[in-house]
Write a protein that holds these residues in place. Sequence first.
Motif, PDB file in Angstrom:
ATOM      1  N   MET A  10       0.838  -1.176   0.000  1.00 17.88           N
ATOM      2  CA  MET A  10       0.000   0.000   0.000  1.00 17.88           C
ATOM      3  C   MET A  10       0.887   1.245   0.000  1.00 17.88           C
ATOM      4  SD  MET A  10      -2.969   0.802   2.674  1.00 17.88           S
ATOM      5  CE  MET A  10      -3.545   2.422   2.925  1.00 17.88           C
ATOM      6  N   SER A  11       0.582   2.173  -0.845  1.00 17.60           N
ATOM      7  CA  SER A  11       1.373   3.403  -0.941  1.00 17.60           C
ATOM      8  C   SER A  11       0.795   4.476  -0.030  1.00 17.60           C
ATOM      9  CB  SER A  11       1.370   3.929  -2.366  1.00 17.60           C
ATOM     10  OG  SER A  11       2.017   3.020  -3.210  1.00 17.60           O
ATOM     11  N   LYS A  12       1.690   5.336   0.410  1.00 19.96           N
ATOM     12  CA  LYS A  12       1.302   6.434   1.284  1.00 19.96           C
ATOM     13  C   LYS A  12       1.970   7.696   0.776  1.00 19.96           C
ATOM     14  CE  LYS A  12       1.013   7.011   6.178  1.00 19.96           C
ATOM     15  NZ  LYS A  12       1.538   6.575   7.466  1.00 19.96           N
ATOM     16  N   ARG A  13       1.222   8.778   0.692  1.00 18.44           N
ATOM     17  CA  ARG A  13       1.772  10.053   0.224  1.00 18.44           C
ATOM     18  C   ARG A  13       2.408  10.764   1.413  1.00 18.44           C
ATOM     19  NH1 ARG A  13       0.710  13.603  -4.172  1.00 18.44           N
ATOM     20  NH2 ARG A  13      -0.785  12.078  -4.917  1.00 18.44           N
ATOM     21  N   VAL A  14       3.690  11.110   1.272  1.00 14.64           N
ATOM     22  CA  VAL A  14       4.412  11.854   2.309  1.00 14.64           C
ATOM     23  C   VAL A  14       5.202  12.980   1.658  1.00 14.64           C
ATOM     24  CG1 VAL A  14       4.625   9.918   3.928  1.00 14.64           C
ATOM     25  CG2 VAL A  14       6.397  10.295   2.238  1.00 14.64           C
ATOM     26  N   THR A  15       5.496  13.976   2.439  1.00 17.02           N
ATOM     27  CA  THR A  15       6.306  15.088   1.959  1.00 17.02           C
ATOM     28  C   THR A  15       7.627  15.067   2.709  1.00 17.02           C
ATOM     29  OG1 THR A  15       4.327  16.405   1.562  1.00 17.02           O
ATOM     30  CG2 THR A  15       6.415  17.595   1.710  1.00 17.02           C
ATOM     31  N   ILE A  16       8.723  15.086   1.974  1.00 18.62           N
ATOM     32  CA  ILE A  16      10.046  15.108   2.589  1.00 18.62           C
ATOM     33  C   ILE A  16      10.898  16.162   1.902  1.00 18.62           C
ATOM     34  CG2 ILE A  16       9.981  12.679   3.293  1.00 18.62           C
ATOM     35  CD1 ILE A  16      11.866  12.116   0.900  1.00 18.62           C
ATOM     36  N   MET A  17      11.928  16.576   2.571  1.00 17.19           N
ATOM     37  CA  MET A  17      12.889  17.516   1.993  1.00 17.19           C
ATOM     38  C   MET A  17      14.133  16.713   1.623  1.00 17.19           C
ATOM     39  SD  MET A  17      11.318  20.403   2.169  1.00 17.19           S
ATOM     40  CE  MET A  17      12.590  21.597   1.892  1.00 17.19           C
ATOM     41  N   ILE A  18      14.575  16.843   0.376  1.00 16.00           N
ATOM     42  CA  ILE A  18      15.755  16.127  -0.109  1.00 16.00           C
ATOM     43  C   ILE A  18      16.815  17.159  -0.472  1.00 16.00           C
ATOM     44  CG2 ILE A  18      16.658  14.614  -1.914  1.00 16.00           C
ATOM     45  CD1 ILE A  18      13.913  13.369  -2.124  1.00 16.00           C
ATOM     46  N   ASP A  19      18.013  16.949   0.016  1.00 17.39           N
ATOM     47  CA  ASP A  19      19.112  17.852  -0.317  1.00 17.39           C
ATOM     48  C   ASP A  19      19.385  17.825  -1.818  1.00 17.39           C
ATOM     49  OD1 ASP A  19      19.412  18.474   2.369  1.00 17.39           O
ATOM     50  OD2 ASP A  19      21.039  17.036   2.678  1.00 17.39           O
ATOM     51  N   ASP A  20      19.895  18.942  -2.326  1.00 18.29           N
ATOM     52  CA  ASP A  20      20.146  19.079  -3.764  1.00 18.29           C
ATOM     53  C   ASP A  20      21.069  17.996  -4.313  1.00 18.29           C
ATOM     54  OD1 ASP A  20      18.513  21.298  -3.961  1.00 18.29           O
ATOM     55  OD2 ASP A  20      20.167  22.733  -3.735  1.00 18.29           O
ATOM     56  N   ASP A  21      22.117  17.655  -3.550  1.00 19.30           N
ATOM     57  CA  ASP A  21      23.063  16.648  -4.045  1.00 19.30           C
ATOM     58  C   ASP A  21      22.403  15.279  -4.164  1.00 19.30           C
ATOM     59  OD1 ASP A  21      22.975  16.617  -1.173  1.00 19.30           O
ATOM     60  OD2 ASP A  21      24.838  15.444  -1.145  1.00 19.30           O
ATOM     61  N   LEU A  22      21.512  14.941  -3.232  1.00 19.32           N
ATOM     62  CA  LEU A  22      20.814  13.656  -3.301  1.00 19.32           C
ATOM     63  C   LEU A  22      19.792  13.642  -4.429  1.00 19.32           C
ATOM     64  CD1 LEU A  22      20.255  12.965   0.490  1.00 19.32           C
ATOM     65  CD2 LEU A  22      21.947  11.916  -1.022  1.00 19.32           C
ATOM     66  N   ASP A  23      19.121  14.765  -4.615  1.00 15.24           N
ATOM     67  CA  ASP A  23      18.155  14.876  -5.708  1.00 15.24           C
ATOM     68  C   ASP A  23      18.845  14.632  -7.048  1.00 15.24           C
ATOM     69  OD1 ASP A  23      15.576  15.658  -6.923  1.00 15.24           O
ATOM     70  OD2 ASP A  23      16.706  17.421  -7.584  1.00 15.24           O
ATOM     71  N   LYS A  24      19.998  15.225  -7.213  1.00 12.69           N
ATOM     72  CA  LYS A  24      20.748  15.071  -8.459  1.00 12.69           C
ATOM     73  C   LYS A  24      21.141  13.603  -8.680  1.00 12.69           C
ATOM     74  CE  LYS A  24      24.599  16.998 -11.034  1.00 12.69           C
ATOM     75  NZ  LYS A  24      25.678  17.962 -11.083  1.00 12.69           N
ATOM     76  N   LYS A  25      21.619  12.929  -7.631  1.00  6.10           N
ATOM     77  CA  LYS A  25      22.018  11.525  -7.746  1.00  6.10           C
ATOM     78  C   LYS A  25      20.825  10.634  -8.069  1.00  6.10           C
ATOM     79  CE  LYS A  25      26.038  11.803  -4.742  1.00  6.10           C
ATOM     80  NZ  LYS A  25      26.652  11.386  -3.482  1.00  6.10           N
ATOM     81  N   ILE A  26      19.696  10.899  -7.401  1.00  8.19           N
ATOM     82  CA  ILE A  26      18.496  10.093  -7.637  1.00  8.19           C
ATOM     83  C   ILE A  26      18.000  10.293  -9.065  1.00  8.19           C
ATOM     84  CG2 ILE A  26      16.077   9.769  -6.971  1.00  8.19           C
ATOM     85  CD1 ILE A  26      17.022  10.577  -4.089  1.00  8.19           C
ATOM     86  N   ARG A  27      18.029  11.514  -9.545  1.00  7.36           N
ATOM     87  CA  ARG A  27      17.583  11.794 -10.917  1.00  7.36           C
ATOM     88  C   ARG A  27      18.512  11.159 -11.959  1.00  7.36           C
ATOM     89  NH1 ARG A  27      12.840  14.340 -10.851  1.00  7.36           N
ATOM     90  NH2 ARG A  27      12.479  15.713  -9.081  1.00  7.36           N
ATOM     91  N   LEU A  28      19.805  11.066 -11.636  1.00  7.90           N
ATOM     92  CA  LEU A  28      20.735  10.378 -12.536  1.00  7.90           C
ATOM     93  C   LEU A  28      20.429   8.880 -12.592  1.00  7.90           C
ATOM     94  CD1 LEU A  28      24.115  12.172 -11.704  1.00  7.90           C
ATOM     95  CD2 LEU A  28      22.816  12.296 -13.846  1.00  7.90           C
TER      96      LEU A  28
END
Length: 48
Positions: free
Chosen positions: A1-19
Amino acid sequence: MSKRVTIMIDDDLDKKIRLIQAKKIKDTNKIVSFSEIINETLRKNLKK
């Protein structure tokens, strides 16, 4: 089951995840959501 949550991700992690997301899209030629990559990464790294 999925749950909608809001989190803050640092810019460097966002970049790595998007890569990771871009690489998976390129390799599979399918749509891959940001959430899918987050869940996959957490599952992989939170194994007991």
